[in-house]
Design a protein around this motif. Structure first.
Motif, PDB file in Angstrom:
ATOM      1  N   GLY A 290       0.828  -1.197   0.000  1.00  0.00           N
ATOM      2  CA  GLY A 290       0.000   0.000   0.000  1.00  0.00           C
ATOM      3  C   GLY A 290       0.865   1.252   0.000  1.00  0.00           C
ATOM      4  O   GLY A 290       0.555   2.247  -0.664  1.00  0.00           O
ATOM      5  N   TYR A 291       1.972   1.172   0.729  1.00  0.00           N
ATOM      6  CA  TYR A 291       2.925   2.285   0.783  1.00  0.00           C
ATOM      7  C   TYR A 291       3.487   2.565  -0.621  1.00  0.00           C
ATOM      8  O   TYR A 291       3.514   3.705  -1.087  1.00  0.00           O
ATOM      9  N   VAL A 292       3.900   1.509  -1.309  1.00  0.00           N
ATOM     10  CA  VAL A 292       4.450   1.697  -2.659  1.00  0.00           C
ATOM     11  C   VAL A 292       3.376   2.224  -3.603  1.00  0.00           C
ATOM     12  O   VAL A 292       3.594   3.193  -4.334  1.00  0.00           O
ATOM     13  N   PHE A 293       2.196   1.595  -3.554  1.00  0.00           N
ATOM     14  CA  PHE A 293       1.130   1.990  -4.492  1.00  0.00           C
ATOM     15  C   PHE A 293       0.692   3.440  -4.274  1.00  0.00           C
ATOM     16  O   PHE A 293       0.269   4.105  -5.206  1.00  0.00           O
ATOM     17  N   SER A 294       0.759   3.926  -3.010  1.00  0.00           N
ATOM     18  CA  SER A 294       0.236   5.267  -2.781  1.00  0.00           C
ATOM     19  C   SER A 294       1.321   6.340  -2.814  1.00  0.00           C
ATOM     20  O   SER A 294       1.061   7.472  -3.199  1.00  0.00           O
TER      21      SER A 294
ATOM     22  N   ILE B 207      -6.651  -1.629   1.201  1.00  0.00           N
ATOM     23  CA  ILE B 207      -6.976  -0.911   2.432  1.00  0.00           C
ATOM     24  C   ILE B 207      -5.828   0.036   2.815  1.00  0.00           C
ATOM     25  O   ILE B 207      -6.038   1.208   3.105  1.00  0.00           O
ATOM     26  N   PHE B 208      -4.586  -0.483   2.778  1.00  0.00           N
ATOM     27  CA  PHE B 208      -3.452   0.365   3.154  1.00  0.00           C
ATOM     28  C   PHE B 208      -3.233   1.496   2.147  1.00  0.00           C
ATOM     29  O   PHE B 208      -2.889   2.606   2.515  1.00  0.00           O
ATOM     30  N   ARG B 209      -3.451   1.178   0.868  1.00  0.00           N
ATOM     31  CA  ARG B 209      -3.245   2.210  -0.140  1.00  0.00           C
ATOM     32  C   ARG B 209      -4.201   3.381   0.104  1.00  0.00           C
ATOM     33  O   ARG B 209      -3.789   4.542   0.125  1.00  0.00           O
ATOM     34  N   ASN B 210      -5.479   3.058   0.324  1.00  0.00           N
ATOM     35  CA  ASN B 210      -6.442   4.121   0.580  1.00  0.00           C
ATOM     36  C   ASN B 210      -6.142   4.855   1.873  1.00  0.00           C
ATOM     37  O   ASN B 210      -6.348   6.051   1.982  1.00  0.00           O
ATOM     38  N   PHE B 211      -5.632   4.114   2.830  1.00  0.00           N
ATOM     39  CA  PHE B 211      -5.320   4.713   4.125  1.00  0.00           C
ATOM     40  C   PHE B 211      -4.144   5.685   4.004  1.00  0.00           C
ATOM     41  O   PHE B 211      -4.187   6.806   4.491  1.00  0.00           O
ATOM     42  N   TYR B 212      -3.097   5.244   3.313  1.00  0.00           N
ATOM     43  CA  TYR B 212      -1.907   6.073   3.166  1.00  0.00           C
ATOM     44  C   TYR B 212      -2.145   7.253   2.228  1.00  0.00           C
ATOM     45  O   TYR B 212      -1.445   8.250   2.297  1.00  0.00           O
TER      46      TYR B 212
ATOM     47  N   ILE C  74      10.332  -4.133  -3.461  1.00  0.00           N
ATOM     48  CA  ILE C  74       9.445  -4.512  -2.364  1.00  0.00           C
ATOM     49  C   ILE C  74       8.121  -5.034  -2.915  1.00  0.00           C
ATOM     50  O   ILE C  74       7.545  -6.002  -2.418  1.00  0.00           O
ATOM     51  N   LEU C  75       7.684  -4.390  -3.970  1.00  0.00           N
ATOM     52  CA  LEU C  75       6.387  -4.766  -4.542  1.00  0.00           C
ATOM     53  C   LEU C  75       6.483  -6.059  -5.345  1.00  0.00           C
ATOM     54  O   LEU C  75       5.517  -6.817  -5.443  1.00  0.00           O
ATOM     55  N   LEU C  76       7.673  -6.289  -5.894  1.00  0.00           N
ATOM     56  CA  LEU C  76       7.827  -7.374  -6.861  1.00  0.00           C
ATOM     57  C   LEU C  76       7.347  -8.750  -6.378  1.00  0.00           C
ATOM     58  O   LEU C  76       6.588  -9.409  -7.099  1.00  0.00           O
ATOM     59  N   PRO C  77       7.741  -9.204  -5.175  1.00  0.00           N
ATOM     60  CA  PRO C  77       7.284 -10.545  -4.772  1.00  0.00           C
ATOM     61  C   PRO C  77       5.755 -10.658  -4.808  1.00  0.00           C
ATOM     62  O   PRO C  77       5.221 -11.659  -5.301  1.00  0.00           O
ATOM     63  N   SER C  78       5.067  -9.624  -4.333  1.00  0.00           N
ATOM     64  CA  SER C  78       3.605  -9.671  -4.351  1.00  0.00           C
ATOM     65  C   SER C  78       3.090  -9.757  -5.777  1.00  0.00           C
ATOM     66  O   SER C  78       2.162 -10.507  -6.072  1.00  0.00           O
ATOM     67  N   LEU C  79       3.705  -8.956  -6.658  1.00  0.00           N
ATOM     68  CA  LEU C  79       3.231  -8.959  -8.041  1.00  0.00           C
ATOM     69  C   LEU C  79       3.454 -10.323  -8.678  1.00  0.00           C
ATOM     70  O   LEU C  79       2.587 -10.838  -9.381  1.00  0.00           O
TER      71      LEU C  79
END
Lengths: 274, 425, 370
Positions: free
Chosen positions: A91-95, A155-160, C13-18
């Motif tokens: 979520g941190y990365v996405f936001s 949830i974390f993305r929207n939260f952050y 960090i995102l890569l494993p999830s993806l």
């Protein structure tokens, strides 16, 4: 005017009470049936309170379902913790670390939340078998973690997203990098997000059935599978499945009653567009 | 900056290792505990059948005190749920040490065909079982390539149950054919009695096979399964027509009742007859504590006197069983006189061995054992002896087509179609 | 410089999830689609390395028009009715509850807790409890006897009655009429909003579809050899009630959040316009709740299209009257050993869910981009 208002209130309250009775009726029936002795359970007196109370149903249900209960506890706790950590990072990365195609990738991840799990069932157990994870709790936990990624990330993305960019920028000015920002700004503000995700994932995992019945051997069956088998046998005395239902419902009900506010937030998070 | 990268790498490494680690540890443990002394037995024996299994397990643990027996039971009549769970486990490469399976095509068509079972011929020779079990039974559990399981029980499918005093009261006699039943059924209905008690889904299939055995007779019944008689032949349709007539006289809430509840209808005097396998005798004498012959009576289902439609529970040795030695010991116990005579009297079944000690058994079982040794033996459809699982599963759909349309021709044609699809015809 | 390397860390960090989602979602869906095009299930289906041959769309053909697969077709019809009634029931009850609670009555939080607790329970728990409540001769059916009325005789879970029957052979025509009607509606709206030319254009597919349905279909071959009736099985009512009981709290929470979001000004304005409570909700509040309704429809529809545990717990896997493709998939795969056909059923379910979800996700995506 005053009179009219009172009439309106009366209608509202009587409707609310009526609905409440309707919603509580099943739990009433569950409790009184669980407290009866098998010989006193009959269809015709099903609604009557038990004459002499039989606490033994719970002990007996726990004897049968105890191992399943513990399995579910191990499963739900471990999978929930890992899910929450992964979700927070994602979520941190996405936001906050948007990359080209960020939104497309996020939408593609989100899709995983809505698939009917039948579509992945056959390959899932083939892969778990190849990983030597079939039949036990770790395999089931892996499945819950992977298919929990979309909702926890959402949830974390929207939260952050509500944490102002200016805070991030000023931290960057101070020389904080990816983890620095996460540790100094994001994580301290994350507590409510974690509560929502933990409650949501725990409830989902605790309540899941399809994977439980297809992916675990007998000794690793979660509580839902144990309960289905307790209730599915034919010549059963109903006090036992009812006591078992209460046992299976206990942890989630406690969480719900104590932290209902966060539960609702998770509920709404799943359906409000990201 | 450097530290951050290091942290990133560490986190990723931990995650990856964590996932690998859990997989490795599980993999290792399932190999190591080969000698740790467990035995997992998979069955659908619960309820009143549970104590019989427990007695057998107790006996095993007495003989092998260091082995921990895991009793993996998945409930559900006739093993419907258990079979699905077993399949996911076998596919998942996680077989139990031994599992309950109906002797015959249910085992052969699914597990032997898939080369998942070990041939047990050596065990039969070693234990001298070639002579202790009847030849017809060994034929049923064998293919050209071997013998595949050890039978522990014999049950009879074609039995009709009633309460003698009630029949006297209503002035009817046990019918000798379904036509006779159809004659007395209206009388019973006039007296407010349901002529035939019936239960959920599979008990209708169970009724079908008893009706078929009457309409076709044993030779043509076997011809069906050898592909020599078509399901939609004139005789084949006649079976469905008869069933259609009989269905007019069953309780109308049948689809909501378990087989025990259907039996209860007879015991409580709401219904006159019930066709059910002879596990019903165990239920009535053990759970309801009724006296055989006095408080409940039985006869071969109408028109099938002299024919014993059998089914047998058996256990085999799956390839890759985690505790093979323990399983072999268990199979030896199952086939032994001691094991058989411990288990069967409690379950209400009879022993497949020809030398069992009949004094241990109840009145019903003694009479069944007598029939078993003198009657013509044929296999049951509803309980996995004569047809493979594909056919059995599809047959449930055929029955659904029949119950919804009540069209004998449609049902017969559907049955023929699934027989083709499942390589029977 | 630092910023750039941080971006790489972020991606790592995102890569494993993806990767996990890529394999476990998209890879697995691909594999199931592939299995559905094979004949895995014939002969030694459970061998260690089962034989699989590609056979094209044969499994799908059998499901929709095979003589023997009428249970699948009934299950499909059941799934549609489950979805229809669960969605409309939960929306309706949820809206009523939300309106009741909107004015903040005393004890609001207690009521809210009561209406929402079923949502936290497992389908297995709810199913077990309601199976007992809906027992043919007990539970709900005995409630009227408490006030001296005769017991109800309805078999909530075992009725063999079926209403709204239609002949599966007529399905192409019925579909054509429904789609034609949809086009007619579009044409009408376009006409009314002044797009007269477009409206007339939209009438063309309407006419073609209706003409074919009413007349042309006679000349196309039947999809089934014999007529086959399917309809709404009354035995599903018990399960529908249970599902509504469980999910109406959710729609209530959703709607309540929406109602609370309406500004006091708007409420006041409505009152000044002379609207009473009823008119306020009907004309002001409910239209504002439209996005909540959309979300709820999506969530509930996708839940009811994959409903397995509730049916399993309430009527068992073998009750064809109340069955659902999700249950049939489990049986076909794990009991009849027909993996290919089980996979085909899963794909059909998947497509039905995707029809709801994909447009929803696309619109959410566009909103985020905007």
């Amino acid at each position: 005017m005053l009179k009219k208002l009172n009439w309106g209130k009366l209608v509202v309250y009587s409707a609310l009470v009526l609905f409440s009775l309707l919603y509580l009726m099943p739990i009433y029936m569950t409790i009184i049936t669980a407290l009866k002795h098998p010989v006193n359970i009959s269809l015709t007196t099903a609604w009557k309170l038990p004459g002499n109370i039989n606490w033994g149903s719970f002990a007996e249900a726990y004897n049968t379902l105890g191992p399943n209960f513990m399995n579910s506890l191990y499963l739900a706790v471990s999978a929930t913790v890992i899910s929450a950590i992964l979700g927070s990072l994602n979520g941190y990365v996405f936001s906050k670390w948007k990359f080209p195609g960020n939104e497309i990738v996020f939408t593609l991840v989100l899709f995983g939340m809505f698939i009917p799990y039948q579509i992945i069932l056959i390959p899932l157990f083939r892969v778990l078998r190849q990983l030597n994870l079939y039949g036990g709790i770790p395999g089931l936990a892996l499945a819950h973690i992977v298919y929990g990624i979309p909702i926890t990330s959402l949830i974390f993305r929207n939260f952050y997203a509500r944490i102002p960019e200016s805070m991030i920028e000023s931290a960057q000015m101070d020389g904080a990098g990816f983890f620095g920002i996460y540790r100094r700004i994001i994580l301290p503000l994350s507590a409510p997000g974690f509560v929502v995700v933990v409650i949501w994932q725990f409830t989902q995992i605790w309540n899941e059935f399809l994977w439980g019945i297809t992916l675990t051997r007998h000794s690793a069956n979660p509580i839902t599978v144990g309960l289905a088998q307790l209730a599915g046998g034919q010549a059963v005395s109903w006090n036992l499945p009812m006591a078992g239902s209460l046992l299976a419902a206990f942890p989630v009900l406690i969480i719900y009653i104590l932290m209902g506010r966060y539960f609702i937030r998770g509920l709404l998070a799943g359906s409000v567009k990201g | 900056m450097l530290t951050q990268k290091r942290i990133a790498l560490t986190v990723i490494t931990i995650l990856v290792l964590g996932l690998l680690g859990t997989s490795l540890s599980v993999g290792a443990s399932s190999h190591e505990d080969e000698l740790s002394g467990k035995l997992e037995i998979f069955s659908w024996w619960a309820g009143n059948e549970g104590p019989a299994l427990q007695a057998l397990i107790d006996l095993y643990e007495e003989n092998y005190p260091n082995v921990e027996v895991i009793n993996a039971t998945v409930t559900g009549g006739s093993g419907v749920n258990a079979k699905a769970v077993l399949k996911t486990r076998m596919l998942g490469g996680n077989p139990p040490d031994s599992f309950q399976v109906h002797a015959g095509q249910e085992l052969i068509g699914t597990w032997v065909a898939a080369e998942r079972m070990e041939d047990l011929t050596w065990l039969y020779k070693e234990e001298g079982w070639m002579d202790t079990f009847p030849d017809e039974l060994i034929d049923l559990i064998s293919t050209e390539d071997g013998i595949w399981s050890v039978p522990i029980t014999i049950h009879r499918s074609n039995v009709m149950w009633y309460v003698p005093d009630n029949l006297d009261k209503w002035g009817v006699e046990v019918p000798n054919s379904w036509d006779e039943f159809l004659e007395i059924a209206p009388e019973l209905e006039e007296k407010g009695v349901t002529p035939l008690a019936l239960g959920t889904n599979w008990t209708v299939n169970h009724l079908w096979e008893s009706v078929a055995l009457d309409v076709l007779g044993p030779d043509k019944w076997e011809a069906l399964w050898e592909g020599e008689l078509a399901f939609n032949s004139e005789e084949g349709i006649a079976v469905w027509e008869k069933l259609d007539e009989i269905m007019e006289y069953v309780n109308d809430d049948y689809s909501s009742l378990s087989w025990q509840q259907a039996t209860d209808l007879v015991v409580e005097g709401d219904a006159a007859f019930n066709v059910m396998g002879d596990w019903a005798a165990g239920y009535m004498s053990t759970v309801l504590e009724l006296e055989p012959k006095e408080e409940f009576g039985w006869a071969a289902s109408p028109g099938t006197d002299g024919v014993f439609m059998l089914l047998s529970d058996s256990f085999g040795l799956p390839k890759g069983a985690p505790h093979r030695e323990n399983t072999v010991a268990f199979l030896k116990l199952l086939g032994s006189k001691e094991g058989s005579d411990t288990f069967n009297p409690l379950k209400g079944s009879i022993s497949p061995r020809l030398d069992s000690d009949l004094s241990e058994y109840n009145v019903y079982s003694q009479s069944a054992a007598e029939d078993f040794s003198s009657d013509r033996l044929v296999g049951s459809l509803a309980h996995g002896a004569v047809a493979n699982e594909g056919f059995m599963n599809d047959f449930a759909e055929v029955m659904e087509i029949f119950l919804n349309s009540r069209s004998p021709e449609r049902a017969a044609n559907a049955a023929q179609a699934i027989a083709k699809q499942n390589d029977i015809q | 410089m630092q910023f750039k390397s941080d971006k790489i860390v972020a991606l790592l960090i995102l890569l494993p999830s993806l990767i996990l989602v890529g394999i476990f979602v998209y890879g697995f869906i691909g594999q199931t689609v592939y299995v559905s095009l094979t004949d895995w299930g014939k002969g030694a289906a459970l061998a260690k390395n089962p034989e699989m041959n590609l056979i094209g769309l044969k499994n799908y053909g059998e499901l929709f028009s095979g003589f023997l697969n009428s249970r699948f077709r009934q299950d499909l019809v059941n799934a549609v009715f489950y979805t229809l009634f669960l969605v409309s029931g939960a929306l309706g009850v949820g809206l009523i509850l939300a309106i009741l609670l909107d004015r903040g009555p005393k004890g609001e939080s207690v009521f809210r807790t009561i209406f929402l607790y079923p949502m936290s329970l497992s389908f297995i728990v709810t199913g077990t409890i309601w199976r007992w409540l809906l027992a043919p001769r007990g539970g709900i059916n005995r409630l009227p006897t408490m006030i001296g009325l005769p017991a109800i005789g309805f078999r909530w879970l075992n009725s063999r009655q079926s209403i709204l029957n239609f002949n599966w052979q007529n399905l192409p025509q019925i579909t054509a009429i429904v789609v034609g009607a949809a086009f007619l509606f579009i044409a009408f709206r376009q006409w009314r909003s002044g797009l007269k030319k477009k409206g007339l254009l939209s009438l063309i597919p309407t006419l073609i579809l209706l003409l074919w349905a009413l007349w042309g279909a006679r000349f196309t071959p039947e999809i089934l050899p014999t007529p086959e009736q399917h309809g709404f099985n009354l035995a599903t009512i018990g399960i529908i009630i249970t599902a509504i009981w469980q999910y109406s709290g959710y729609t209530m929470a959703l709607y309540l959040a929406g109602l609370r979001g309406i500004s006091e000004d708007l409420r006041e304005a409505a009152r000044l316009d002379g609207a009473n409570q009823f008119q306020y909700y009907l004309n002001v509040a409910i239209p504002i709740l439209k996005p909540m309704t959309m979300s709820a429809i999506i969530i509930l529809a996708h839940i009811s299209l994959k409903m397995f545990a509730l049916i399993f717990a309430m009527t068992g896997p073998d009750n064809a009257e109340t069955s659902h493709p999700a249950v049939l998939m489990y049986l076909t795969t794990f009991r009849a050993n027909n993996f290919a056909k089980g996979a085909a059923i899963a794909v059909v379910l998947f497509v039905m869910v995707a029809v709801f979800i994909v447009p929803y996700l696309i619109s959410a995506y566009r909103e985020r981009r905007a």
